[in-house]
Design a protein around this motif. Structure first.
Motif, PDB file in Angstrom:
ATOM      1  N   HIS A  49      38.818  29.658  38.499  1.00  0.00           N
ATOM      2  CA  HIS A  49      39.789  30.476  37.781  1.00  0.00           C
ATOM      3  C   HIS A  49      41.131  30.319  38.476  1.00  0.00           C
ATOM      4  O   HIS A  49      41.211  29.738  39.557  1.00  0.00           O
ATOM      5  CB  HIS A  49      39.340  31.937  37.672  1.00  0.00           C
ATOM      6  CG  HIS A  49      39.353  32.721  38.959  1.00  0.00           C
ATOM      7  ND1 HIS A  49      38.410  32.549  39.940  1.00  0.00           N
ATOM      8  CD2 HIS A  49      40.188  33.677  39.417  1.00  0.00           C
ATOM      9  CE1 HIS A  49      38.662  33.385  40.936  1.00  0.00           C
ATOM     10  NE2 HIS A  49      39.754  34.075  40.649  1.00  0.00           N
ATOM     11  N   SER A  79      40.175  37.391  45.593  1.00  0.00           N
ATOM     12  CA  SER A  79      40.548  38.802  45.594  1.00  0.00           C
ATOM     13  C   SER A  79      39.296  39.617  45.892  1.00  0.00           C
ATOM     14  O   SER A  79      38.172  39.107  45.860  1.00  0.00           O
ATOM     15  CB  SER A  79      41.111  39.185  44.228  1.00  0.00           C
ATOM     16  OG  SER A  79      40.084  39.120  43.249  1.00  0.00           O
ATOM     17  N   ASP A 129      37.063  39.256  43.072  1.00  0.00           N
ATOM     18  CA  ASP A 129      36.367  37.964  43.064  1.00  0.00           C
ATOM     19  C   ASP A 129      35.140  38.024  43.969  1.00  0.00           C
ATOM     20  O   ASP A 129      34.077  37.489  43.640  1.00  0.00           O
ATOM     21  CB  ASP A 129      37.286  36.842  43.562  1.00  0.00           C
ATOM     22  CG  ASP A 129      38.422  36.555  42.599  1.00  0.00           C
ATOM     23  OD1 ASP A 129      38.270  36.840  41.396  1.00  0.00           O
ATOM     24  OD2 ASP A 129      39.456  36.049  43.062  1.00  0.00           O
ATOM     25  N   HIS A 155      44.990  31.995  39.770  1.00  0.00           N
ATOM     26  CA  HIS A 155      45.728  33.189  40.183  1.00  0.00           C
ATOM     27  C   HIS A 155      47.187  32.944  39.850  1.00  0.00           C
ATOM     28  O   HIS A 155      47.878  32.261  40.608  1.00  0.00           O
ATOM     29  CB  HIS A 155      45.559  33.449  41.683  1.00  0.00           C
ATOM     30  CG  HIS A 155      44.275  34.121  42.043  1.00  0.00           C
ATOM     31  ND1 HIS A 155      43.941  34.449  43.327  1.00  0.00           N
ATOM     32  CD2 HIS A 155      43.252  34.535  41.256  1.00  0.00           C
ATOM     33  CE1 HIS A 155      42.751  35.055  43.333  1.00  0.00           C
ATOM     34  NE2 HIS A 155      42.308  35.097  42.084  1.00  0.00           N
TER      35      HIS A 155
HETATM   36 ZN   LIG Z   1      40.588  35.767  41.391  1.00  0.00          ZN
END
Ligand SMILES: [Zn+2]
Length: 135
Positions: free
Chosen positions: A80, A90, A93, A82
């Protein structure tokens, strides 16, 4: 080998172009391959259409896994982006890392970051950065 993830160079380019295609939203998808080498990308829809989190809808996920298996590939990674640029996992995550055997790729769409693509192993909330080896 632990700590290393093998990736075809064209997949690295694809990850960056996917992140830049929707620079204001998190992009996401799966990565598959054979013999431990990631050689295919399966872009998914971010069901949350968010700039700070992503989710792949279950029906999207099933379809992508079916496609991957039909091509004789194994699930080796998930990616993914950011949009803000700091491409480290994160808290969310880490809490939602459901595939302990997969490499988690996080991509930055920004042009001036030192490493626009980073990969991590996330197991039981413990995060280890992986070395990306292009093959
Ligand atoms: Zn993330």
């Amino acid at each position: 080998m632990a700590g290393v993830v093998h990736l075809r160079a064209e997949i690295l380019d694809r990850l960056i172009s996917e992140a830049r295609r929707t620079p204001e939203l998190e992009c996401c998808g799966l990565l598959g391959g054979r013999g431990g080498v990631i050689s295919a990308i399966f872009p998914a829809q971010n069901a949350l259409a968010s700039s700070s989190e992503f989710e792949i809808a279950p029906e999207d996920l099933f379809r992508l896994f079916r496609e991957m298996r039909a091509g004789g590939r194994q699930h080796l990674g998930i990616y993914h982006s950011h949009p803000a640029g700091d491409n480290a996992p994160s808290r969310r995550d880490i809490d939602r890392a459901y595939y302990p055997g997969a490499a988690y790729f996080i991509v930055s769409p920004l042009p001036d970051v030192p490493r626009p693509v980073r990969a991590f192993s996330i197991r039981d909330t413990s995060v280890t950065e992986l070395t990306i080896e292009l093959v």
